[in-house]
Design an enzyme around this catalytic site. Sequence first.
Site, PDB file in Angstrom:
ATOM      1  N   ARG A 233      50.133 -52.952 -47.557  1.00 38.94           N
ATOM      2  CA  ARG A 233      48.913 -52.890 -46.633  1.00 38.94           C
ATOM      3  C   ARG A 233      49.865 -51.949 -45.460  1.00 38.94           C
ATOM      4  O   ARG A 233      50.939 -52.232 -44.760  1.00 38.94           O
ATOM      5  CB  ARG A 233      48.530 -54.110 -46.134  1.00 38.94           C
ATOM      6  CG  ARG A 233      47.171 -54.737 -47.203  1.00 38.94           C
ATOM      7  CD  ARG A 233      46.372 -53.613 -47.201  1.00 38.94           C
ATOM      8  NE  ARG A 233      45.526 -54.454 -47.918  1.00 38.94           N
ATOM      9  CZ  ARG A 233      44.907 -53.986 -49.223  1.00 38.94           C
ATOM     10  NH1 ARG A 233      45.977 -53.184 -49.801  1.00 38.94           N
ATOM     11  NH2 ARG A 233      43.992 -55.161 -50.388  1.00 38.94           N
ATOM     12  N   GLU A 262      43.438 -46.108 -42.161  1.00 38.30           N
ATOM     13  CA  GLU A 262      42.870 -45.086 -43.433  1.00 38.30           C
ATOM     14  C   GLU A 262      41.641 -44.548 -42.964  1.00 38.30           C
ATOM     15  O   GLU A 262      41.054 -45.123 -42.831  1.00 38.30           O
ATOM     16  CB  GLU A 262      43.442 -45.518 -44.476  1.00 38.30           C
ATOM     17  CG  GLU A 262      44.699 -45.987 -44.306  1.00 38.30           C
ATOM     18  CD  GLU A 262      45.770 -47.141 -46.203  1.00 38.30           C
ATOM     19  OE1 GLU A 262      46.175 -47.169 -46.390  1.00 38.30           O
ATOM     20  OE2 GLU A 262      43.813 -47.425 -46.641  1.00 38.30           O
ATOM     21  N   HIS A 281      47.013 -43.421 -50.219  1.00 41.69           N
ATOM     22  CA  HIS A 281      47.045 -44.534 -50.959  1.00 41.69           C
ATOM     23  C   HIS A 281      46.472 -44.751 -52.257  1.00 41.69           C
ATOM     24  O   HIS A 281      45.068 -44.736 -52.732  1.00 41.69           O
ATOM     25  CB  HIS A 281      45.363 -45.306 -50.071  1.00 41.69           C
ATOM     26  CG  HIS A 281      44.768 -46.401 -50.385  1.00 41.69           C
ATOM     27  ND1 HIS A 281      44.617 -47.597 -49.472  1.00 41.69           N
ATOM     28  CD2 HIS A 281      45.732 -47.364 -51.282  1.00 41.69           C
ATOM     29  CE1 HIS A 281      44.635 -48.582 -49.990  1.00 41.69           C
ATOM     30  NE2 HIS A 281      45.300 -48.490 -50.966  1.00 41.69           N
TER      31      HIS A 281
END
Length: 314
Positions: A233, A262, A281
């Site tokens: 994270r 994000e 990601h």
Amino acid sequence: MKITVLDGNALNPGDLSWDCLKKYGSVTVYSQTASDQVVERIGKSDAVFLNKICINSSILEKCPNLKYIGVLATGYNVIDVDAVKKAGIVVTNIPSYSTMAVSQHVFSLLLNFTNQVALHNESVQNGDWKKSDSFCYWKTPLTELDGKNIGIFGYGNIGKQVEKIALAFNMKPLICLHHPNPEIKNSVSFEKMLNESDVITLHAPLTNETNEIINKNTISQMKDGVYLINTARGGLVNEQDVKEGLESGKIAGYGADVLVEEPMSENCPLFNVKNAVLTPHLAWAPLETRMRCLNIALNNFDSYLHGKIINSIY
């Protein structure tokens, strides 16, 4: 039964099929959903599948038919757990589906720093090898992983798989849980991991305790020239402090698949910073991994409909 998928493009940008849900009822799939569209789209739904869409009490109050939420990910921080409990809504997630893919990505990021494949391919494609007087050259120092200490912060399924891969490279794992467990081989304190690791890779959940656990103070306790990898994270690190660590050379490389915000914000401190290698990601995104995720989601839902709840978040 009315079934709605709110942000289906994340799991399935077109190479999978949602038809597997159609045997349970009418299915509506949205590629993405803005926060102000959620109630409109799920107000009459019995079941909802989502990835990054936030569900809170104010939304639930306007969705009286909702009985099931399938989170298409392992993390479920988008769900107000107290609110869904109060509303009696079953919420499931997808544990362990991405272990192999994410641990593979950890070493993709790490090897980018140690072997500099992209840099040297670019050099060769630019014609530098044609101009070279020698059969070989390198544009930056290269590094062996053999014998290096790798600090693994967090020891769930991914952390354990990272340890297995590290051992194949003959690295020395230093396992650090937020609360040390002497029963785990090579378990060390947080301070020892910081002090002795050549590589630190983060695999802990984001909690109040772990928020920005990598910061100016903890970075100062690391070895000079440490490699830092984050596929967990973004909020585990203070990005401004990591930037300063990179610019000073304290951190030799920061490889991350996650950011605090994000998609990346316009003012992200790590944008265009030397020796920061960032991927969007995607560690969980191999086709095989996403197929596994969808299959587990389907099994969760089918089990729920047959009176057996599995992978509940509470």
